[in-house]
Motif scaffolding. Structure first.
Motif, PDB file in Angstrom:
ATOM      1  N   ARG A 191       0.725  -0.973  -0.015  1.00 10.93           N
ATOM      2  CA  ARG A 191      -0.079   0.133  -0.101  1.00 10.93           C
ATOM      3  C   ARG A 191       0.957   1.120  -0.050  1.00 10.93           C
ATOM      4  NH1 ARG A 191      -3.310  -3.024  -0.813  1.00 10.93           N
ATOM      5  NH2 ARG A 191      -5.323  -3.341  -0.052  1.00 10.93           N
ATOM      6  N   ARG A 212      -0.846  18.814   4.577  1.00 11.99           N
ATOM      7  CA  ARG A 212      -1.887  17.449   4.501  1.00 11.99           C
ATOM      8  C   ARG A 212      -2.408  15.628   3.983  1.00 11.99           C
ATOM      9  NH1 ARG A 212      -7.344  15.880   7.578  1.00 11.99           N
ATOM     10  NH2 ARG A 212      -7.247  13.569   7.034  1.00 11.99           N
ATOM     11  N   TYR A 267      -2.926  11.529  -1.394  1.00 12.24           N
ATOM     12  CA  TYR A 267      -2.418   9.896  -0.006  1.00 12.24           C
ATOM     13  C   TYR A 267      -3.190  11.268   1.506  1.00 12.24           C
ATOM     14  CZ  TYR A 267      -0.898   6.883  -3.506  1.00 12.24           C
ATOM     15  OH  TYR A 267      -0.587   5.824  -3.929  1.00 12.24           O
ATOM     16  N   ASP A 268      -3.642  10.929   2.441  1.00  7.37           N
ATOM     17  CA  ASP A 268      -3.629  11.502   3.379  1.00  7.37           C
ATOM     18  C   ASP A 268      -2.634  11.458   4.429  1.00  7.37           C
ATOM     19  OD1 ASP A 268      -4.233  13.018   6.179  1.00  7.37           O
ATOM     20  OD2 ASP A 268      -6.715  11.950   5.435  1.00  7.37           O
ATOM     21  N   SER A 299      -3.093   9.363   7.463  1.00  8.23           N
ATOM     22  CA  SER A 299      -4.205   8.552   7.611  1.00  8.23           C
ATOM     23  C   SER A 299      -3.590   7.990   9.145  1.00  8.23           C
ATOM     24  CB  SER A 299      -4.148   8.163   6.944  1.00  8.23           C
ATOM     25  OG  SER A 299      -2.719   7.742   5.873  1.00  8.23           O
ATOM     26  N   SER A 300      -3.995   6.612   9.411  1.00  4.85           N
ATOM     27  CA  SER A 300      -2.811   5.751  10.279  1.00  4.85           C
ATOM     28  C   SER A 300      -2.240   4.846   9.357  1.00  4.85           C
ATOM     29  CB  SER A 300      -4.591   4.513  10.657  1.00  4.85           C
ATOM     30  OG  SER A 300      -4.764   3.998   9.827  1.00  4.85           O
ATOM     31  N   ASN A 301      -2.219   4.673   8.487  1.00  4.90           N
ATOM     32  CA  ASN A 301      -0.838   4.291   7.358  1.00  4.90           C
ATOM     33  C   ASN A 301       0.110   5.079   7.430  1.00  4.90           C
ATOM     34  OD1 ASN A 301      -2.905   2.206   7.604  1.00  4.90           O
ATOM     35  ND2 ASN A 301      -3.320   2.015   4.926  1.00  4.90           N
ATOM     36  N   SER A 308       0.059   4.129   0.784  1.00  2.83           N
ATOM     37  CA  SER A 308       0.048   5.171   1.660  1.00  2.83           C
ATOM     38  C   SER A 308       1.302   5.003   2.734  1.00  2.83           C
ATOM     39  CB  SER A 308      -1.559   5.197   2.386  1.00  2.83           C
ATOM     40  OG  SER A 308      -2.111   3.509   2.571  1.00  2.83           O
ATOM     41  N   GLU A 310      -9.217  -1.770  -3.455  1.00  2.00           N
ATOM     42  CA  GLU A 310      -9.016   0.046  -2.777  1.00  2.00           C
ATOM     43  C   GLU A 310      -8.063   1.218  -3.040  1.00  2.00           C
ATOM     44  OE1 GLU A 310      -7.860  -0.012   1.512  1.00  2.00           O
ATOM     45  OE2 GLU A 310      -8.461  -2.098   1.055  1.00  2.00           O
ATOM     46  N   VAL A 345     -10.092   5.113  -4.604  1.00  2.00           N
ATOM     47  CA  VAL A 345      -9.423   6.634  -4.513  1.00  2.00           C
ATOM     48  C   VAL A 345      -9.608   7.080  -5.717  1.00  2.00           C
ATOM     49  CG1 VAL A 345      -7.942   7.948  -3.014  1.00  2.00           C
ATOM     50  CG2 VAL A 345      -9.143   5.881  -2.169  1.00  2.00           C
TER      51      VAL A 345
END
Ligand code: SAM
Length: 281
Positions: A5, A95, A48-49, A52-54, A7, A122, A126
């Protein structure tokens, strides 16, 4: 089953190098009004944020975009790079970090076309959300290597294909070389950019990849590498590179200027190297 991933890695030093080269090549193509095609065989999510937790697991953007974000960069290509990132962060805080398809769409003109491929539902969801409504963009859920070949030669003919595998499978190295050769047979004028990791000594396959492309006698092959730490023995990615085929005229000199300005900002151990592997015919 693919588990990679992007991210977890977005905005790191490798993304900085890849996206600078990408913008640099596309800007060269924009120098003429004639339309270009952009093919992205491993598109990822396109946005990509970084909260994000990733992304927060290793906060890899701290090795890349976060070091550059608030710098007063002088080179026009670096200013474009930051302007693109800024355009997705209008409240002045970092961000969101754009992926390769978003950088390409940011520069694209009405006449240009983007073909984006990925396999992960996924990521594709996005990608569709951020870029899918633009009529210049076609998104394909398709294997990168098979799909890239099937989509070449593209229309319009002039253009760039980015091959940016996750290299989760060892065979990806050989598949990159074979695909590049087949694509160029069908599309001799296409520019190709192949991203690769530079890993710990025991796992590093970058010398093999460069040698294989050199032996394939493709036209105007250049490697552009960025390292941010010393090479470890067993684990870790301390740098990355891009192999360009059909390297645009004067492009190595442009990247030399850009990297001379930006690399010192990426840490005391950061360095870069640009090598001509085969000459232009
Ligand atoms: C390194 S990421 C892409 C990052 C993106 N190019 C960027 O710069 O923003 C690699 C992507 O390739 C996808 N992928 C891996 N193997 C693939 C395959 N065989 N065909 C298509 N996509 C694949 C993964 O799902 C992942 O999204």
């Amino acid at each position: 089953m693919l588990s990679y991933r992007h991210s977890f890695h977005a905005g790191n030093h490798a993304d900085v190098l890849k996206h600078l080269v990408l913008l640099g090549v596309l800007k060269k193509l924009c120098a003429k009004d004639k339309a270009f095609s952009y093919l992205d065989s491993h598109s990822g999510a396109g946005m990509y944020d970084l909260l994000s937790s990733n992304a927060l697991v290793n906060a890899e953007h701290e090795s890349g975009i976060s070091r550059l974000w608030q710098q007063d960069l002088k080179h026009p290509l670096l200013q474009d790079y930051l302007a693109c990132v800024n355009s997705f962060n209008e409240d002045g805080r970092l961000r969101f970090y754009p992926g390769s398809p978003a950088f390409a769409l940011w520069l694209a003109r009405p006449q240009d076309r983007l073909q984006l491929l990925d396999l992960q539902p996924e990521e594709l969801g996005v990608l569709q959300y951020y870029l899918g409504r633009d009529e210049r963009v076609s998104i394909h859920q398709r294997d990168a290597f098979e799909g890239l070949l099937a989509l070449t030669p593209p229309e319009p003919r002039r253009g760039l294909a980015l091959i940016d595998p996750s290299f989760e499978q060892k065979e990806d190295y050989q598949r990159v070389v074979t695909t590049a050769q087949k694509v160029l047979r069908r599309w001799p004028v296409g520019i190709m950019a192949i991203w690769y990791p530079i890993l710990a000594a025991e796992r590093d396959r970058s010398p093999w990849l460069k040698g294989a492309l050199q032996r394939a006698k493709l036209n105007a092959v250049t490697s552009i590498e960025l390292r941010v730490a010393e090479q470890a023995q067993e684990f870790g990615m301390h740098g990355s590179g891009i192999l360009l085929i059909n390297t645009p005229w004067q492009f190595p000199g442009l990247m030399q200027e850009v990297l001379e300005e930006v690399v010192p900002l990426l840490g005391d151990k950061a360095s870069f190297e640009i090598e001509t592997l085969t000459e232009a015919e």
